[in-house]
Write a protein that holds these residues in place. Sequence first.
Motif, short mmCIF file in Angstrom:
data_model
loop_
_atom_site.label_atom_id
_atom_site.label_comp_id
_atom_site.label_asym_id
_atom_site.label_seq_id
_atom_site.Cartn_x
_atom_site.Cartn_y
_atom_site.Cartn_z
N ARG A 47 0.93 -1.20 -0.01
CA ARG A 47 0.08 -0.12 -0.08
C ARG A 47 0.76 1.29 -0.02
NH1 ARG A 47 -3.90 -0.44 4.69
NH2 ARG A 47 -4.68 -1.99 3.67
N LYS A 48 1.86 1.39 0.82
CA LYS A 48 2.89 2.35 1.06
C LYS A 48 3.36 2.71 -0.52
CE LYS A 48 3.76 2.85 5.65
NZ LYS A 48 4.79 2.24 6.67
N ARG A 49 3.94 1.43 -1.07
CA ARG A 49 4.87 1.50 -2.32
C ARG A 49 3.57 2.22 -3.46
NH1 ARG A 49 5.50 -0.83 -7.01
NH2 ARG A 49 3.50 -2.43 -6.40
N ARG A 50 2.55 1.75 -3.40
CA ARG A 50 1.47 2.42 -4.26
C ARG A 50 1.30 3.81 -4.10
NH1 ARG A 50 -3.43 -1.93 -4.86
NH2 ARG A 50 -2.03 -3.73 -5.70
N GLU A 51 1.31 4.11 -2.80
CA GLU A 51 1.00 5.77 -2.57
C GLU A 51 2.03 6.48 -2.91
OE1 GLU A 51 0.06 6.78 1.58
OE2 GLU A 51 -1.74 5.49 1.49
N ILE A 52 3.46 5.88 -2.78
CA ILE A 52 4.64 6.61 -3.28
C ILE A 52 4.61 6.73 -4.82
CG2 ILE A 52 7.01 6.31 -3.22
CD1 ILE A 52 7.17 5.34 -0.61
N TYR A 53 3.95 5.76 -5.39
CA TYR A 53 4.33 5.68 -6.93
C TYR A 53 3.03 6.48 -7.46
CZ TYR A 53 3.20 3.81 -11.57
OH TYR A 53 2.98 3.68 -12.88
N PHE A 73 2.14 9.47 -5.98
CA PHE A 73 2.66 10.66 -5.40
C PHE A 73 3.64 11.09 -6.49
CE2 PHE A 73 5.49 13.61 -3.04
CZ PHE A 73 4.65 14.60 -3.03
N GLN A 74 4.45 10.04 -6.99
CA GLN A 74 5.53 10.45 -7.97
C GLN A 74 4.83 10.96 -9.42
OE1 GLN A 74 7.88 7.00 -7.51
NE2 GLN A 74 9.45 7.97 -5.82
N TYR A 92 1.72 11.74 -9.82
CA TYR A 92 0.42 12.91 -9.98
C TYR A 92 0.87 13.84 -8.71
CZ TYR A 92 -1.65 9.24 -12.77
OH TYR A 92 -1.95 8.28 -13.54
N PRO A 93 2.09 14.45 -8.62
CA PRO A 93 2.14 15.34 -7.22
C PRO A 93 1.17 16.02 -6.81
CG PRO A 93 3.66 15.56 -9.05
CD PRO A 93 3.12 14.82 -9.68
N GLN A 94 0.40 16.87 -7.89
CA GLN A 94 -0.60 17.72 -7.67
C GLN A 94 -1.79 17.07 -6.90
OE1 GLN A 94 -0.09 16.39 -10.43
NE2 GLN A 94 -1.87 16.01 -11.75
N VAL A 95 -2.01 15.78 -6.98
CA VAL A 95 -3.10 14.94 -6.33
C VAL A 95 -2.72 15.06 -4.71
CG1 VAL A 95 -4.19 12.82 -5.92
CG2 VAL A 95 -3.84 13.36 -8.25
N LYS A 96 -1.45 14.71 -4.58
CA LYS A 96 -1.09 14.60 -3.21
C LYS A 96 -1.06 15.95 -2.69
CE LYS A 96 0.98 12.34 0.24
NZ LYS A 96 0.61 11.07 0.67
#
Length: 368
Positions: free
Chosen positions: A316-322, A324-325, A327-331
């Motif tokens: 789950r963490k890996r997917r979140e980081i992916y 974020f990388q 679509y930075p604006q989404v984060k």
Amino acid sequence: KVSNTKQCNNTDQDKEYVGFAMLPNQVHRKTVKKGFTFTLMVAGESGLGKSTLINSLFLTDLYKERKVPNAEERINKTVDIVKHTVSIEEKGIKLRLTIIDTPGFGDAVNNTESWKPLEDYIDQQFEQYFRDESGLNRRNIQDNRVHCCLYFISPFGHGLRPLDVECMKALHEKVNIVPILAKADSLTAAEMRRKKMKIREEIKQFGINIYQFPEYDSDEEADFKRQDQILKDSIPFAVIGSNIQVESKGRRVRGRIYPWGMVEVENPVHSDFLLLRNMLVRTHMQDLKDVTRESHYENYRANCIQNMTRMVVLERKRREIYRFQQYPQVKKQTVVKNTIVKTTIVKNTLTFHKESVQRRLLCLESVQ
Ligand code: GDP
């Protein structure tokens, strides 16, 4: 008159009798129909009499087609895992016995980690059972988990060898280890006593957890307690094996004939063979299976589930980081949104507190 009184008594008893006293009979009938299974692993250096003992224990000839490798073949020999299965029937009770043999163990020049195939085999059986149990069809699961490991110790050394210690330590959390002092006929009574004591001390000293006989209840019969103490004091079981029958005092018995005399496998004065067989088959087979299920398999299962949960969190963490990388604006938006929500909550809480203090002050004023 007498028979009438008897009939009356019986009907009186029947009235009080619900019938659950028959429950053990139901369980008995069902298990007898299903049959029993037991898996036994034998480990220890070649030539210590493992195959001979198994044949003597279960009165079979499991090793007819065995080919013993020569010295050259054994130099780089890896440990094999060989499975023999026999179905034995006694008084209508069926037992499917599986013997896991480990030829090659301790044979090579370098024996580092030669216990690894044994450990892997035990784990694979747990894994298979775990998969079957978590699958859709759980009706006919075959239980191939190893219930007991007879670990053979050489009678010629001074107690345990480093390989014995390392191997038992690698397996003791996964299987019930029962230590065996092989070829007991090569030791005098005094030597045997000393060797047994030394091995027991070393087992304790190296923190090896061998199979512990269950503690008896205080209301258990005296005879049972005595038997239990004899078992505990006999560890490691000093055994003798033989593939042949000999004539002794007019009877045919399993034994070994020497130029100076004869030893009988089943004679309690000569060896602990009978104690071992009774323990394995008559008195503790079910306990060995229970400990495998409730302790060793449960540990494996808990570890598996823990690892699986850890993997899900990491994924789950890996997917979140992916994300974020990608679509930075989404984060950023989410962060901004979360901050707004948090600030609003704090504001509302403060307002609520302020109002409640004001309300209390008003109350106090009105009372005065
Ligand atoms: P494994 O390689 O550990 O399976 O050993 P085997 O069962 O093939 O036995 C190796 C040799 O030891 C054979 O010659 C057997 O006859 C002999 N042997 C087996 N059990 C005993 C025993 O209790 N005492 C003695 N003195 N020899 C034994």
